[in-house]
Motif scaffolding. Structure first.
Motif, PDB file in Angstrom:
ATOM      1  N   PRO A  86      -5.029   2.477  -0.388  1.00  0.00           N
ATOM      2  CA  PRO A  86      -5.350   2.006   0.963  1.00  0.00           C
ATOM      3  C   PRO A  86      -5.066   0.514   1.102  1.00  0.00           C
ATOM      4  O   PRO A  86      -5.217  -0.244   0.134  1.00  0.00           O
ATOM      5  N   ARG A  87      -4.676   0.094   2.292  1.00  0.00           N
ATOM      6  CA  ARG A  87      -4.344  -1.306   2.532  1.00  0.00           C
ATOM      7  C   ARG A  87      -5.521  -2.227   2.198  1.00  0.00           C
ATOM      8  O   ARG A  87      -5.341  -3.307   1.637  1.00  0.00           O
ATOM      9  N   GLN A  88      -6.742  -1.786   2.525  1.00  0.00           N
ATOM     10  CA  GLN A  88      -7.917  -2.617   2.261  1.00  0.00           C
ATOM     11  C   GLN A  88      -8.093  -2.854   0.748  1.00  0.00           C
ATOM     12  O   GLN A  88      -8.467  -3.943   0.317  1.00  0.00           O
ATOM     13  N   LYS A  89      -7.814  -1.810  -0.034  1.00  0.00           N
ATOM     14  CA  LYS A  89      -7.925  -1.940  -1.493  1.00  0.00           C
ATOM     15  C   LYS A  89      -6.873  -2.893  -2.024  1.00  0.00           C
ATOM     16  O   LYS A  89      -7.143  -3.740  -2.892  1.00  0.00           O
ATOM     17  N   VAL A  90      -5.660  -2.780  -1.505  1.00  0.00           N
ATOM     18  CA  VAL A  90      -4.584  -3.679  -1.920  1.00  0.00           C
ATOM     19  C   VAL A  90      -4.934  -5.113  -1.541  1.00  0.00           C
ATOM     20  O   VAL A  90      -4.730  -6.056  -2.330  1.00  0.00           O
ATOM     21  N   ASN A  91      -5.486  -5.305  -0.349  1.00  0.00           N
ATOM     22  CA  ASN A  91      -5.892  -6.637   0.100  1.00  0.00           C
ATOM     23  C   ASN A  91      -6.911  -7.261  -0.845  1.00  0.00           C
ATOM     24  O   ASN A  91      -6.849  -8.459  -1.157  1.00  0.00           O
ATOM     25  N   TYR A  92      -7.852  -6.457  -1.287  1.00  0.00           N
ATOM     26  CA  TYR A  92      -8.866  -6.940  -2.229  1.00  0.00           C
ATOM     27  C   TYR A  92      -8.212  -7.450  -3.515  1.00  0.00           C
ATOM     28  O   TYR A  92      -8.520  -8.545  -4.013  1.00  0.00           O
ATOM     29  N   HIS A  93      -7.300  -6.648  -4.065  1.00  0.00           N
ATOM     30  CA  HIS A  93      -6.628  -7.041  -5.306  1.00  0.00           C
ATOM     31  C   HIS A  93      -5.760  -8.287  -5.085  1.00  0.00           C
ATOM     32  O   HIS A  93      -5.699  -9.173  -5.956  1.00  0.00           O
ATOM     33  N   ALA A 145       0.829  -1.206   0.000  1.00  0.00           N
ATOM     34  CA  ALA A 145       0.000   0.000   0.000  1.00  0.00           C
ATOM     35  C   ALA A 145       0.864   1.256   0.000  1.00  0.00           C
ATOM     36  O   ALA A 145       0.564   2.233  -0.705  1.00  0.00           O
ATOM     37  N   ALA A 146       1.934   1.222   0.763  1.00  0.00           N
ATOM     38  CA  ALA A 146       2.833   2.379   0.823  1.00  0.00           C
ATOM     39  C   ALA A 146       3.529   2.606  -0.505  1.00  0.00           C
ATOM     40  O   ALA A 146       3.770   3.751  -0.906  1.00  0.00           O
ATOM     41  N   ARG A 147       3.833   1.516  -1.235  1.00  0.00           N
ATOM     42  CA  ARG A 147       4.578   1.648  -2.492  1.00  0.00           C
ATOM     43  C   ARG A 147       3.691   2.048  -3.662  1.00  0.00           C
ATOM     44  O   ARG A 147       4.132   2.758  -4.562  1.00  0.00           O
ATOM     45  N   VAL A 148       2.444   1.570  -3.673  1.00  0.00           N
ATOM     46  CA  VAL A 148       1.584   1.857  -4.824  1.00  0.00           C
ATOM     47  C   VAL A 148       0.608   3.001  -4.560  1.00  0.00           C
ATOM     48  O   VAL A 148      -0.134   3.404  -5.461  1.00  0.00           O
ATOM     49  N   GLY A 149       0.579   3.501  -3.331  1.00  0.00           N
ATOM     50  CA  GLY A 149      -0.262   4.658  -3.031  1.00  0.00           C
ATOM     51  C   GLY A 149      -1.744   4.357  -2.975  1.00  0.00           C
ATOM     52  O   GLY A 149      -2.568   5.178  -3.397  1.00  0.00           O
ATOM     53  N   MET A 173      -2.627  -8.502  15.172  1.00  0.00           N
ATOM     54  CA  MET A 173      -3.119  -8.967  13.875  1.00  0.00           C
ATOM     55  C   MET A 173      -2.079  -9.857  13.207  1.00  0.00           C
ATOM     56  O   MET A 173      -0.891  -9.830  13.529  1.00  0.00           O
ATOM     57  N   THR A 174      -2.549 -10.679  12.274  1.00  0.00           N
ATOM     58  CA  THR A 174      -1.676 -11.547  11.489  1.00  0.00           C
ATOM     59  C   THR A 174      -1.575 -10.993  10.075  1.00  0.00           C
ATOM     60  O   THR A 174      -2.591 -10.769   9.407  1.00  0.00           O
ATOM     61  N   GLU A 175      -0.370 -10.772   9.638  1.00  0.00           N
ATOM     62  CA  GLU A 175      -0.114 -10.185   8.319  1.00  0.00           C
ATOM     63  C   GLU A 175       0.212 -11.305   7.330  1.00  0.00           C
ATOM     64  O   GLU A 175       1.010 -12.187   7.623  1.00  0.00           O
ATOM     65  N   ARG A 176      -0.427 -11.252   6.170  1.00  0.00           N
ATOM     66  CA  ARG A 176      -0.180 -12.255   5.128  1.00  0.00           C
ATOM     67  C   ARG A 176       0.889 -11.716   4.177  1.00  0.00           C
ATOM     68  O   ARG A 176       0.699 -10.687   3.541  1.00  0.00           O
ATOM     69  N   VAL A 177       1.983 -12.436   4.048  1.00  0.00           N
ATOM     70  CA  VAL A 177       3.065 -12.048   3.136  1.00  0.00           C
ATOM     71  C   VAL A 177       2.907 -12.857   1.855  1.00  0.00           C
ATOM     72  O   VAL A 177       2.866 -14.090   1.885  1.00  0.00           O
ATOM     73  N   MET A 178       2.811 -12.156   0.736  1.00  0.00           N
ATOM     74  CA  MET A 178       2.532 -12.783  -0.548  1.00  0.00           C
ATOM     75  C   MET A 178       3.715 -12.602  -1.497  1.00  0.00           C
ATOM     76  O   MET A 178       4.555 -11.730  -1.309  1.00  0.00           O
ATOM     77  N   ARG A 179       3.725 -13.412  -2.548  1.00  0.00           N
ATOM     78  CA  ARG A 179       4.690 -13.212  -3.631  1.00  0.00           C
ATOM     79  C   ARG A 179       4.029 -13.650  -4.938  1.00  0.00           C
ATOM     80  O   ARG A 179       3.081 -14.442  -4.945  1.00  0.00           O
ATOM     81  N   ALA A 180       4.530 -13.135  -6.051  1.00  0.00           N
ATOM     82  CA  ALA A 180       4.051 -13.570  -7.360  1.00  0.00           C
ATOM     83  C   ALA A 180       4.476 -15.014  -7.587  1.00  0.00           C
ATOM     84  O   ALA A 180       5.535 -15.442  -7.138  1.00  0.00           O
ATOM     85  N   THR A 181       3.652 -15.787  -8.272  1.00  0.00           N
ATOM     86  CA  THR A 181       3.980 -17.192  -8.515  1.00  0.00           C
ATOM     87  C   THR A 181       5.008 -17.366  -9.620  1.00  0.00           C
ATOM     88  O   THR A 181       5.498 -18.473  -9.844  1.00  0.00           O
ATOM     89  N   ALA A 182       5.351 -16.284 -10.316  1.00  0.00           N
ATOM     90  CA  ALA A 182       6.382 -16.340 -11.356  1.00  0.00           C
ATOM     91  C   ALA A 182       7.055 -14.983 -11.464  1.00  0.00           C
ATOM     92  O   ALA A 182       6.499 -13.955 -11.057  1.00  0.00           O
ATOM     93  N   ALA A 183       8.260 -14.990 -12.019  1.00  0.00           N
ATOM     94  CA  ALA A 183       8.978 -13.725 -12.217  1.00  0.00           C
ATOM     95  C   ALA A 183       8.366 -12.922 -13.354  1.00  0.00           C
ATOM     96  O   ALA A 183       8.453 -11.696 -13.383  1.00  0.00           O
ATOM     97  N   SER A 184       7.755 -13.611 -14.327  1.00  0.00           N
ATOM     98  CA  SER A 184       7.105 -12.933 -15.445  1.00  0.00           C
ATOM     99  C   SER A 184       5.975 -13.806 -15.976  1.00  0.00           C
ATOM    100  O   SER A 184       5.926 -15.019 -15.699  1.00  0.00           O
TER     101      SER A 184
END
Length: 221
Positions: A69-76, A63-67, A97-108
C-alpha cells in the motif's frame, strides 16, 4: 587545464542523473557507519526500495512495483529519509495533492564495521598473515578507515588518493602458491623499506594491504 563539472564529479565518485528536468549528481557508493542507519537499511522492504530508487520515484509509483500500500511505502520512505539514505528531489502536483519524488542518495551502499562498535573485528587482536579470519578483520578495517576518509573528502570536495590492485593468478600447486606469497612479501617489504621515511617533515602515513585468497567465480560472469 581547469577542472570541468564532469571531472569534479568523477573525482568524488559521482554519477550524473537527469532528475526533475535537471542534471543531478549521485554518489556511486556511500558507506554507512551509523548503527541506526545500518539497521534501517537491512530491512528487506527498505532494501528493495533503495534498489528501486536508483531512479527517482514516488510512493505511488513504488507501491505498484513492490506490491505494498502507498501508505506503507510512505512510512518506509520517511524512515529512510530520516537516516540520509533517500532524499527529496521534486515536489509534483497530482490533482489536489502534492507528490514527493524521492531517490536513493547513492547508487550502492556498504555498511562499515564502525556500525558494530566494540563488536567490530580488530586486526590487532590476533595478527596472523595465514589466517582467513585475520584477512576479514583487515578488510573490515579497510572499509572503516577508507569510508571515514571518503566521507571527509566528499564533504570538502577533495580527491582521496588511493590505489587498488586487483587481479587473479592460477597456481599449479600449493607449493607454488606458498612460494608466490613468500616472494610477494619479500618484494613488498623491500619496497616499503625503500620509500618509508620516518623523518620526512611533510610526510604522511599510508596503509599498505596485500592479500591472497581463493577466487570464487560469480554465477553471472
Amino acid at each position: 587545464m581547469p577542472a570541468t563539472p564532469d571531472s569534479h564529479a568523477r573525482r568524488l565518485g559521482l554519477t550524473k542523473k537527469f532528475v526533475g528536468g535537471r542534471v543531478a549528481d549521485v554518489l556511486e557508493l556511500s558507506v554507512i557507519d551509523d548503527p541506526a542507519a545500518a539497521s534501517v537499511s537491512l530491512d528487506p522492504v527498505r532494501l528493495r526500495l533503495l534498489a528501486e530508487l536508483a531512479e527517482p520515484g514516488s510512493a505511488t509509483s513504488l507501491a505498484a512495483r513492490v506490491g505494498l500500500p502507498r501508505q506503507k511505502v510512505n512510512y518506509h520512505l520517511r524512515t529512510l529519509e530520516q537516516h540520509g539514505l533517500v532524499e527529496l528531489v521534486e515536489l509534483r502536483r497530482r490533482g489536489n495533492m502534492t507528490e514527493r519524488v524521492m531517490r536513493a542518495t547513492a547508487a550502492s551502499y556498504v555498511i562499515s564495521p564502525a556500525a558494530l562498535g566494540a563488536a567490530a573485528p580488530d586486526p590487532a587482536r590476533a595478527p596472523d598473515r595465514l589466517s582467513a579470519r585475520w584477512l576479514i578483520a583487515v578488510a573490515a578495517r579497510t572499509v572503516r578507515e577508507v569510508g571515514d576518509l571518503l566521507a571527509g573528502a566528499t564533504r570538502t570536495g577533495k580527491r582521496l588518493a588511493t590505489f587498488t590492485l586487483d587481479g587473479e593468478v592460477r597456481f599449479a600447486s600449493a607449493a607454488d602458491r606458498a612460494a608466490f606469497a613468500e616472494e610477494l612479501a619479500t618484494a613488498v617489504t623491500a619496497l616499503v623499506g625503500r620509500y618509508h621515511d620516518d623523518h620526512a617533515p611533510r610526510g604522511r602515513p599510508d596503509r599498505v594491504v596485500v592479500a591472497i585468497h581463493p577466487h570464487i567465480p560469480r554465477e553471472d560472469s
